[in-house]
Structures are given as C-alpha cells and as structure tokens.
Design a protein around this motif. Structure first.
Motif, PDB file in Angstrom:
ATOM      1  N   SER A 180      -0.718  50.611   8.183  1.00 25.77           N
ATOM      2  CA  SER A 180      -1.434  50.246   6.954  1.00 25.77           C
ATOM      3  C   SER A 180      -0.486  49.871   5.819  1.00 25.77           C
ATOM      4  N   SER A 181       0.823  50.063   5.963  1.00 25.96           N
ATOM      5  CA  SER A 181       1.863  49.840   4.958  1.00 25.96           C
ATOM      6  C   SER A 181       1.947  51.023   4.004  1.00 25.96           C
ATOM      7  N   THR A 182       2.989  51.044   3.184  1.00 29.12           N
ATOM      8  CA  THR A 182       3.190  52.151   2.245  1.00 29.12           C
ATOM      9  C   THR A 182       2.338  52.025   0.986  1.00 29.12           C
ATOM     10  N   LEU A 183       1.473  51.034   0.910  1.00 30.39           N
ATOM     11  CA  LEU A 183       0.589  50.899  -0.239  1.00 30.39           C
ATOM     12  C   LEU A 183      -0.583  51.879  -0.196  1.00 30.39           C
ATOM     13  N   ASP A 233      14.235  51.024 -10.612  1.00 26.62           N
ATOM     14  CA  ASP A 233      13.247  50.846 -11.682  1.00 26.62           C
ATOM     15  C   ASP A 233      12.402  49.589 -11.500  1.00 26.62           C
ATOM     16  N   SER A 234      12.332  49.095 -10.267  1.00 27.30           N
ATOM     17  CA  SER A 234      11.475  47.937  -9.980  1.00 27.30           C
ATOM     18  C   SER A 234      10.513  48.303  -8.857  1.00 27.30           C
ATOM     19  N   ASN A 235       9.530  47.460  -8.642  1.00 30.84           N
ATOM     20  CA  ASN A 235       8.577  47.708  -7.569  1.00 30.84           C
ATOM     21  C   ASN A 235       9.252  47.610  -6.210  1.00 30.84           C
ATOM     22  N   SER A 236       8.824  48.447  -5.284  1.00 30.05           N
ATOM     23  CA  SER A 236       9.344  48.355  -3.924  1.00 30.05           C
ATOM     24  C   SER A 236       8.344  48.989  -2.962  1.00 30.05           C
ATOM     25  N   ILE A 237       8.259  48.425  -1.780  1.00 28.11           N
ATOM     26  CA  ILE A 237       7.426  48.971  -0.711  1.00 28.11           C
ATOM     27  C   ILE A 237       8.195  48.854   0.593  1.00 28.11           C
ATOM     28  N   SER A 238       7.596  49.337   1.661  1.00 29.87           N
ATOM     29  CA  SER A 238       8.142  49.092   2.996  1.00 29.87           C
ATOM     30  C   SER A 238       6.971  48.740   3.899  1.00 29.87           C
ATOM     31  N   THR A 239       6.884  47.490   4.312  1.00 27.06           N
ATOM     32  CA  THR A 239       5.739  47.055   5.102  1.00 27.06           C
ATOM     33  C   THR A 239       5.652  47.831   6.414  1.00 27.06           C
ATOM     34  N   PHE A 240       6.764  47.913   7.133  1.00 25.59           N
ATOM     35  CA  PHE A 240       6.734  48.568   8.442  1.00 25.59           C
ATOM     36  C   PHE A 240       7.444  49.915   8.461  1.00 25.59           C
ATOM     37  N   GLY A 241       8.209  50.262   7.435  1.00 25.52           N
ATOM     38  CA  GLY A 241       8.833  51.578   7.400  1.00 25.52           C
ATOM     39  C   GLY A 241       7.775  52.657   7.213  1.00 25.52           C
ATOM     40  N   GLY A 242       7.789  53.669   8.071  1.00 24.91           N
ATOM     41  CA  GLY A 242       6.829  54.752   7.948  1.00 24.91           C
ATOM     42  C   GLY A 242       5.450  54.454   8.477  1.00 24.91           C
ATOM     43  N   THR A 243       5.313  53.438   9.316  1.00 26.49           N
ATOM     44  CA  THR A 243       3.997  53.117   9.852  1.00 26.49           C
ATOM     45  C   THR A 243       3.469  54.278  10.705  1.00 26.49           C
ATOM     46  N   GLN A 244       2.163  54.433  10.764  1.00 29.73           N
ATOM     47  CA  GLN A 244       1.578  55.648  11.338  1.00 29.73           C
ATOM     48  C   GLN A 244       2.019  55.917  12.769  1.00 29.73           C
ATOM     49  N   ILE A 245       2.120  54.873  13.577  1.00 27.55           N
ATOM     50  CA  ILE A 245       2.413  55.107  14.989  1.00 27.55           C
ATOM     51  C   ILE A 245       3.848  55.585  15.191  1.00 27.55           C
ATOM     52  N   THR A 246       4.788  55.064  14.406  1.00 30.24           N
ATOM     53  CA  THR A 246       6.173  55.536  14.550  1.00 30.24           C
ATOM     54  C   THR A 246       6.325  56.938  13.974  1.00 30.24           C
TER      55      THR A 246
END
Length: 428
Positions: free
Chosen positions: A76-79, A294-307
């Motif tokens: 689902s992504s880190t969002l 101090d800027s926006n950041s996400i990880s699309t595939f880092g921390g995905t539920q299956i891993t």
C-alpha cells in the motif's frame, strides 16, 4: 534448456551482470540448506544467495507468513499506516542497541546506505565521507562513490568527497607486520593525521567485516578507537551491517559489537538476511539524526506488507532458535576444520572470519600475489562436488566466501568442508 536460457540472458541483460561458472546454472528450488538446479543436481548451499537466505530455504514459518499476507494485501506504500512495518520496526529498534531509535525501511542494502549518507551529510552539513579501503557499500551512484574496492567501482564521479582510511584489512598494507595493538594505534594515528588535512567530514562508514572485500576485518576494538577520535570532532559513525547483522558472526548479534566499547553507532544499515530472500533493507538511527530531513519523503516499496511479514517471521524464528549461537558453534568448528585443510594446501594464504562468515584467501604459493584463477578453479570444483560458495576480495577476487544459512548442521558443515577440501586439493 539451460543453454537456451543463457543465450536469452545474454541477449537482453547487461554484459556486466556477472554469472558464476563457465556453464552457469539455473537454481529452481531449495529446501533447508540445499538447492537444486534445472538439471536436477542437488547442491549444499554455502552462499545463501549472497548471504541473503539467512535461516533456510523454504523455511515454513516464513513461507506461511508470506502466503497469508499475500492473501490479505501485498502493498500500500508508506502513505498509509502499515501494521507489519510498525511491528518489525519495533523489534529492530529494540535489538539495535541504538537509543531512541527510529527505523526506515528500503528495498536493498544499497538504498539503505544511500539513505544513511543522506542523513549524515544533512545532519552534519558536509559532503565529505570517510570510508575504509577495500570496502563495498552498494552499486548506486553515491554508494559506488564511497566504495574502496576498484573492482566494484566503475566511476570516480561522485556527489561526495571520499577519503579512505587504513584498517579494514589486517594482513595486508603498511601496518600488516605490526601487533594488533600497534596496528590499531597506527590506524588511529593515520586517521588523526588525515583529519588534520581536510574540512570536517560528515561520517565514517565501515563494514565491521568487509563482505565483498573477502571477509576481511581489523582487530576487535579498532572502530571503538576510531570512535573516540570521531566523537571529539562530532563526526558520525555509520555501521554497514548489511552482511554482518542478525547474528551471522556468532560472537555478536551485530558486527559493531566487537568494537562496542564506546557504544552503538550513530547510524546502522541492514538488509540481506532479515528477509530470508525477500527484499528488505533499512536504516536505524537516533531520532535527532533520522528526523533531520526537512522535506517530504516516502518509500513506495520500502516496508511493504509482504516483505515485513517475512521479516517478522524470519527474525522471530532466528531469535527463538538461537541461530546466533548455532553460527558460533558450527561456524567455529568449520573454521578450524578449514584451517587444518589450509595447512596442507600452499595456495591458501589465510582462513579468516567468525561465525558463519568465513573467507579463504588464495595466492600463488610462497607469495602474497593474488591468484584469481585458482579461486575460479576452486569455485568450479566445489560446484562439481555439490557445493555452492562465493568469491570476492580486493585483490583480484582471490578469496572464497563461505556463508551458509545460520541453521547449518554439524553434519552439513562436515560435508561441505570435505567437498571444499577436495576442491582445494585439486589445485595443488
């Protein structure tokens, strides 16, 4: 079929994408400490997908966790809030030894080291990095820029200014003849001298045991001595635990703990074994460092539920079955067995390592000249005997790398040692 797949591989993939063996093999399945190729040949696996299959192939606890999670949601992504990610982060923060720890997940060790460099340079407002000679930290632009191993550094271009420090290789270089105590003192003096000629660096990044460099390491305590110098100047220490983490060294859960007299690192990176084959990397750092962005950041595939589900199941299994203790016991026996063999093979310069992270360096007999041809020949002979191992080293890839899953049994260690002994004797 394998030859057809090899032709197709070469037709669509880069020339620099390395393959082992004169006749490359396709691994189709595995179980425990064994894998099978497309021709039905069975191998004892002493390399674990480059130290990545950490516990065992097809470990039921991990495959069940992956299957059950896949049936619910894969990604689902880190969002969005992610329960498995939070749970694994809590476990890793607890075992990291870093106070007030924060954890950020990535998909690989390369990306983890990229993140660590971003954090350190931002926090310190400096793009100068100290790195170890003979080191390897990944294949991205920034990671290549701090890699001290020419064979794995395709460009000198870099966004960072990198200064290389002595100490990662105990038995080569200008201080090799010194005692351990004098070796450490000389490396510390060299570090102090280097720092006197440059603007303040952001951090020192170091592998406690150099992986691609051939499983080399300094005397215990070197990085603690370095840390005293760094602390005086506010310079951060990044411990690259991509290959040494999770109990592989046997004596410690993390490689930095062999140098832990001055406490844990400021930043620690991890990857490989935690996912037991699933793509997990990450960074652990004190909150003040992790939160300096101090800027926006996400990880699309880092921390995905299956891993994360795989990582949780794998870490739980590792801790509940004391695989660190098994690495210490079985690895210690395997090292001594290989040293006994090495004493009878003139081409073996050194057997080194700890736990189930063992290097066998090959040179031309009677010299310190690396012998990559001998290493390649032993790799082939071991494979023919039913054993998969790796190779590496900063001196023309002349070191054999041995890193089986941490659940290796005594009988399997003996079997692998016997095959490797025969392979080493074949080059006499």
């Amino acid at each position: 079929m394998t030859k057809d797949l090899l032709w197709r591989h070469r037709a669509v993939l880069p020339d620099w994408l390395a393959l082992y063996y004169e006749e490359p093999i396709e691994i189709t399945h595995g179980e425990g400490r064994h894998v099978w190729d497309a021709d039905g040949n069975r191998y004892l696996d002493f390399f674990g997908g480059i130290l990545t299959t950490m516990t065992a192939h097809a470990l039921p606890e991990v495959t069940k966790a992956v299957s059950e999670q896949a049936g619910r949601i894969i990604h689902s992504s880190t969002l969005y809030l992610n329960r498995p990610m939070v749970e694994l982060a809590e476990r890793i923060a607890q075992v990291s030894g870093i106070p007030d720890a924060r954890v950020f997940f990535t998909t690989s060790g390369t990306e983890a080291n990229d993140t660590a460099l971003l954090l350190a340079t931002t926090y310190r407002q400096s793009n100068t990095i100290l790195a170890m000679r003979n080191s390897y930290h990944g294949r991205s632009f920034s990671a290549v820029g701090i890699t001290g191993n020419r064979g794995w550094s395709p460009t000198s271009l870099s966004p960072l200014q990198t200064l290389y420090v002595h100490g990662g290789v105990r038995t080569r270089g200008p201080y090799a003849a010194l005692s351990d105590e004098d070796f450490v003192a000389a490396c510390v003096d060299d570090l102090k001298d280097l720092l006197g000629h440059t603007r303040p660096p952001a951090a020192l990044i170091a592998e406690p045991i150099q992986g691609v460099g051939g499983f080399t390491s300094p005397p215990d305590g070197l990085y603690a001595a370095f840390r005293e110098v760094l602390n005086e100047r506010g310079i951060l220490w990044i411990a690259d635990e991509v290959q040494t983490g999770w109990g592989r060294t046997g004596d410690h859960f993390w490689g930095w703990q062999a140098h832990g007299q001055s406490g844990p690192p400021d930043i620690m990176t991890f990857a490989k074994g935690i996912g037991n084959g699933m793509s997990i990397g990450g960074v652990v750092a004190r909150a003040e460092i992790m939160n300096c962005i101090d800027s926006n950041s996400i990880s699309t595939f880092g921390g995905t539920q299956i891993t994360m589900a795989a990582g949780l199941a794998n870490l739980t299994y590792l801790l509940e079955h004391d695989l660190q203790g098994n690495a210490r016991r079985v690895g210690g026996m395997l090292i001594e067995r290989l040293r006994g063999v090495a004493a009878q093979v003139p081409a073996v310069r050194e057997v080194r390592g700890r736990g189930l992270m063992i290097g066998v360096e090959l040179t031309r007999p009677g010299t310190d000249e690396a012998d990559p041809q001998a290493a390649a020949a032993v790799l082939e002979a071991a494979r023919a005997g039913g054993l998969l191992i790796g190779k590496g080293g900063g001196h023309n890839t002349s070191a054999l790398r041995i890193a089986p899953p941490l659940s290796l049994t005594v009988a399997e260690a003996e079997e692998g040692a016997a095959i490797l002994e025969s392979a080493l004797r074949s080059i006499l």
